[in-house]
Structure formats: C-alpha cells, structure tokens
Design a protein around this motif. Sequence first.
Motif, PDB file in Angstrom:
ATOM      1  N   GLY A 129       2.861  -3.426  -6.978  1.00 45.00           N
ATOM      2  CA  GLY A 129       1.569  -3.840  -7.960  1.00 45.00           C
ATOM      3  C   GLY A 129       0.609  -3.852  -6.993  1.00 45.00           C
ATOM      4  O   GLY A 129      -0.424  -3.777  -7.593  1.00 45.00           O
ATOM      5  N   GLU A 130       0.262  -3.594  -5.618  1.00 47.90           N
ATOM      6  CA  GLU A 130      -0.851  -3.585  -5.000  1.00 47.90           C
ATOM      7  C   GLU A 130      -1.016  -2.084  -4.655  1.00 47.90           C
ATOM      8  O   GLU A 130      -0.877  -1.569  -3.992  1.00 47.90           O
ATOM      9  N   ASP A 131      -2.698  -2.063  -4.716  1.00 52.03           N
ATOM     10  CA  ASP A 131      -2.176  -0.221  -3.956  1.00 52.03           C
ATOM     11  C   ASP A 131      -3.418  -1.271  -2.313  1.00 52.03           C
ATOM     12  O   ASP A 131      -3.801  -2.398  -2.394  1.00 52.03           O
ATOM     13  N   LEU A 132      -3.335  -0.878  -1.082  1.00 54.78           N
ATOM     14  CA  LEU A 132      -3.426  -0.889  -0.060  1.00 54.78           C
ATOM     15  C   LEU A 132      -4.671  -0.184   0.658  1.00 54.78           C
ATOM     16  O   LEU A 132      -4.742   1.593   0.360  1.00 54.78           O
ATOM     17  N   ILE A 133      -5.071  -0.355   1.087  1.00 52.75           N
ATOM     18  CA  ILE A 133      -5.917  -0.156   3.012  1.00 52.75           C
ATOM     19  C   ILE A 133      -5.533  -0.253   3.586  1.00 52.75           C
ATOM     20  O   ILE A 133      -4.895  -0.971   4.474  1.00 52.75           O
ATOM     21  N   PHE A 134      -5.850   1.052   4.761  1.00 49.43           N
ATOM     22  CA  PHE A 134      -5.588   1.353   6.077  1.00 49.43           C
ATOM     23  C   PHE A 134      -5.994   2.262   7.653  1.00 49.43           C
ATOM     24  O   PHE A 134      -6.715   2.940   7.044  1.00 49.43           O
ATOM     25  N   ASP A 135      -6.514   1.080   7.720  1.00 47.41           N
ATOM     26  CA  ASP A 135      -7.340   1.191   8.986  1.00 47.41           C
ATOM     27  C   ASP A 135      -5.940   2.188   9.951  1.00 47.41           C
ATOM     28  O   ASP A 135      -5.597   1.391  10.237  1.00 47.41           O
ATOM     29  N   LEU A 136      -6.507   3.413  10.411  1.00 49.25           N
ATOM     30  CA  LEU A 136      -5.607   3.908  11.267  1.00 49.25           C
ATOM     31  C   LEU A 136      -6.241   4.731  12.923  1.00 49.25           C
ATOM     32  O   LEU A 136      -7.299   4.753  12.882  1.00 49.25           O
TER      33      LEU A 136
END
Length: 151
Positions: A129-136
């Motif tokens: 249920g969550e939108d996710l953000i990743f710094d890669l």
Amino acid sequence: MQQVKAGDTVKVHYHGRLTDGTTFDSSEGREPLEFEVGSGSVIAGFDTGVTGMAVGEKKTIQIPVDQAYGPKDPGMLVEFPKANFPEDMKPELGMRLNMTNGSGQVIPVAIIDIKEESVILDANHPLAGEDLIFDLELVSIGGGASRIIMP
C-alpha cells in the motif's frame, strides 16, 4: 560505458524511504545489495530503476504501489482468538509475530487491532500500500548468472 540490462548481476547501494521521508531500509554501513536484474529477486520497480544505469551513477527513483509490494489486501487480515496465544504473551498493538500455516510455512503478521476476545492480524507485507522512494548508487555490473569464471 556499460549500462545495466536484464540478466546482469549488479551491486547497488540504496536508501529506501516512504513518501513522508521515513527511512525503511538502507545499505549504509553494509555491503551493497547484489541481485540479477530481471530475475524477480527484487520488486519490479527496483529492477526497472537500475536498468540503464552506469557504474558510479547515482539517482533517485519513485516506485508506485503496483511496482512495489502492491496494495493492501483485505483478505490478508485475520481475526485470531486471544485464547490461542501462549498464556505468558500479552498482545499489543503493532506487535510483530510469526505464525505458521497448516503446511508449516512461516507467515509474518502484525497486530493491528485488539478486541475483547480476539486480535486482528495483518499478514500483508509491511510496505504493501506504499509508494516507495529509493536513492541508488550503482557500484558494479557483473556478467549475469550464465557467466562462467574459470579458475
């Protein structure tokens, strides 16, 4: 310059957070995450996010729910009798437990509601249920699972 494509084995440092900025996981202080792109070993949006990156490149990706852990499934909520808990265990909101189904598979659950005679358990993935953000940051690109290295 080589860019990531399906079948490559990559190593990536990452910092994962929710849209409100809360960190849920990070490789900081650990080895980078290693996986084969396109193998299904990471969520679809992560695979897509690293595709096309070059070694040393850094970027931020946003992964919508449907490319992450999916929406919360109401069918994964279970009412469980308090009487079935061990006598020395007091159920508390947010408590994480491991349940075992009839075939011996371990299923992580969280207590999301406490009633007089029962508790409501949520077996959805904690990030469903969550939108996710990743710094890669792409650390390395290997050759893929079929590559054979001779001694």
